[in-house]
Scaffold this motif. Structure first.
Motif, PDB file in Angstrom:
ATOM      1  N   GLY A  31      -1.774 -10.589   9.698  1.00  0.00           N
ATOM      2  CA  GLY A  31      -2.985 -10.691   8.886  1.00  0.00           C
ATOM      3  C   GLY A  31      -2.863 -10.182   7.470  1.00  0.00           C
ATOM      4  N   CYS A  32      -2.120  -9.111   7.270  1.00  0.00           N
ATOM      5  CA  CYS A  32      -1.993  -8.577   5.910  1.00  0.00           C
ATOM      6  C   CYS A  32      -1.247  -9.562   5.013  1.00  0.00           C
ATOM      7  CB  CYS A  32      -1.309  -7.221   5.906  1.00  0.00           C
ATOM      8  SG  CYS A  32       0.429  -7.253   6.401  1.00  0.00           S
ATOM      9  N   TYR A  33      -0.358 -10.346   5.581  1.00  0.00           N
ATOM     10  CA  TYR A  33       0.383 -11.316   4.781  1.00  0.00           C
ATOM     11  C   TYR A  33      -0.527 -12.444   4.305  1.00  0.00           C
ATOM     12  CZ  TYR A  33       3.946 -14.643   3.317  1.00  0.00           C
ATOM     13  OH  TYR A  33       4.696 -15.534   2.599  1.00  0.00           O
ATOM     14  N   ASN A  34      -1.553 -12.772   5.092  1.00  0.00           N
ATOM     15  CA  ASN A  34      -2.487 -13.810   4.662  1.00  0.00           C
ATOM     16  C   ASN A  34      -3.165 -13.436   3.350  1.00  0.00           C
ATOM     17  OD1 ASN A  34      -1.991 -15.636   6.673  1.00  0.00           O
ATOM     18  ND2 ASN A  34      -3.683 -14.970   7.950  1.00  0.00           N
ATOM     19  N   ILE A  35      -3.578 -12.172   3.191  1.00  0.00           N
ATOM     20  CA  ILE A  35      -4.265 -11.799   1.953  1.00  0.00           C
ATOM     21  C   ILE A  35      -3.271 -11.787   0.788  1.00  0.00           C
ATOM     22  CG2 ILE A  35      -4.140  -9.258   2.049  1.00  0.00           C
ATOM     23  CD1 ILE A  35      -7.220 -11.368   1.092  1.00  0.00           C
ATOM     24  N   ILE A  36      -2.018 -11.462   1.056  1.00  0.00           N
ATOM     25  CA  ILE A  36      -0.992 -11.531   0.008  1.00  0.00           C
ATOM     26  C   ILE A  36      -0.810 -12.982  -0.424  1.00  0.00           C
ATOM     27  CG2 ILE A  36       1.467 -11.210  -0.477  1.00  0.00           C
ATOM     28  CD1 ILE A  36       1.317  -8.738   1.438  1.00  0.00           C
ATOM     29  N   ARG A  37      -0.700 -13.885   0.548  1.00  0.00           N
ATOM     30  CA  ARG A  37      -0.578 -15.315   0.231  1.00  0.00           C
ATOM     31  C   ARG A  37      -1.792 -15.809  -0.547  1.00  0.00           C
ATOM     32  NH1 ARG A  37      -0.020 -19.270   4.578  1.00  0.00           N
ATOM     33  NH2 ARG A  37       0.979 -20.554   3.003  1.00  0.00           N
ATOM     34  N   ASP A  38      -2.989 -15.422  -0.085  1.00  0.00           N
ATOM     35  CA  ASP A  38      -4.216 -15.833  -0.784  1.00  0.00           C
ATOM     36  C   ASP A  38      -4.228 -15.309  -2.211  1.00  0.00           C
ATOM     37  OD1 ASP A  38      -5.001 -17.040   1.583  1.00  0.00           O
ATOM     38  OD2 ASP A  38      -6.521 -15.526   2.069  1.00  0.00           O
ATOM     39  N   TYR A  39      -3.846 -14.057  -2.409  1.00  0.00           N
ATOM     40  CA  TYR A  39      -3.819 -13.471  -3.749  1.00  0.00           C
ATOM     41  C   TYR A  39      -2.905 -14.281  -4.666  1.00  0.00           C
ATOM     42  CZ  TYR A  39      -2.764 -10.280  -7.573  1.00  0.00           C
ATOM     43  OH  TYR A  39      -2.589  -9.745  -8.833  1.00  0.00           O
ATOM     44  N   TYR A  40      -1.693 -14.542  -4.205  1.00  0.00           N
ATOM     45  CA  TYR A  40      -0.743 -15.273  -5.052  1.00  0.00           C
ATOM     46  C   TYR A  40      -1.205 -16.707  -5.317  1.00  0.00           C
ATOM     47  CZ  TYR A  40       2.710 -11.727  -5.801  1.00  0.00           C
ATOM     48  OH  TYR A  40       3.343 -10.603  -6.250  1.00  0.00           O
ATOM     49  N   ARG A  41      -1.783 -17.349  -4.324  1.00  0.00           N
ATOM     50  CA  ARG A  41      -2.274 -18.716  -4.513  1.00  0.00           C
ATOM     51  C   ARG A  41      -3.439 -18.734  -5.496  1.00  0.00           C
ATOM     52  NH1 ARG A  41      -4.591 -19.430  -0.038  1.00  0.00           N
ATOM     53  NH2 ARG A  41      -2.693 -19.746   1.164  1.00  0.00           N
TER      54      ARG A  41
END
Length: 160
Positions: A31-41
């Motif tokens: 789950g924490c990686y999803n917010i990292i991906r969302d941030y970068y996108r």
């Protein structure tokens, strides 16, 4: 927290309001990686690999290499984070237990980091804690010491 840090936190919360308060996405994905991906996108226009789809649930050396990342800071568990070389948009990596019984203490040193967040500068981080809403935190605030001692480094995308 000082009035100045409170103001900075409020400013960042307004800037990143669309990334804060997102629900946890499930027990079987990173789950924490999803917010990292969302941030970068959403802020950098960069699409990161979907490691969750491939069942990669920690920041393995192979995953970091695949995304053309490089370690710009490394730490042993228990050391306080030195932010002097860490820049906005770097990804902070942590070794944390994944269950409530872990007591929020760090996992063994031979394990790949299993939590990450985006460093926003000046000791602030966007992350998604296990089974909670995504949030922005002041790493210098009381109650967040676990992130200071469990941080094992930071990575950033290679510029070349």
């Amino acid at each position: 927290m000082s009035t100045e840090r409170n103001r900075k936190l409020l400013t960042l919360q307004e800037e990143y309001k669309d990334l804060i308060g997102r629900p946890w996405t499930g027990r079987r994905i990173f789950g924490c990686y999803n917010i990292i991906r969302d941030y970068y996108r959403e802020t950098r226009g960069r699409e990161l690999a979907d490691f969750n789809a491939r069942k990669v649930y920690s920041f393995t050396p192979e995953a970091i290499d695949e995304e053309n990342g490089e370690w710009i800071y490394r730490s042993e568990w228990g050391d306080m984070v030195d932010y002097k070389d860490i820049l906005k948009d770097d990804i902070l990596l942590f070794r944390l237990y994944t269950t409530a019984l872990g007591g929020a203490y760090s996992a063994p040193a031979d394990r790949s980091p299993n939590h990450g967040g985006v460093y926003l500068g000046d000791g602030f981080m966007l992350h998604h804690p296990y089974d909670e809403l995504s949030q922005l935190v002041d790493l210098y605030s009381k109650g967040y010491e676990v992130y200071q001692v469990a941080c094992v480094g930071a990575i950033r995308g290679k510029s070349t």
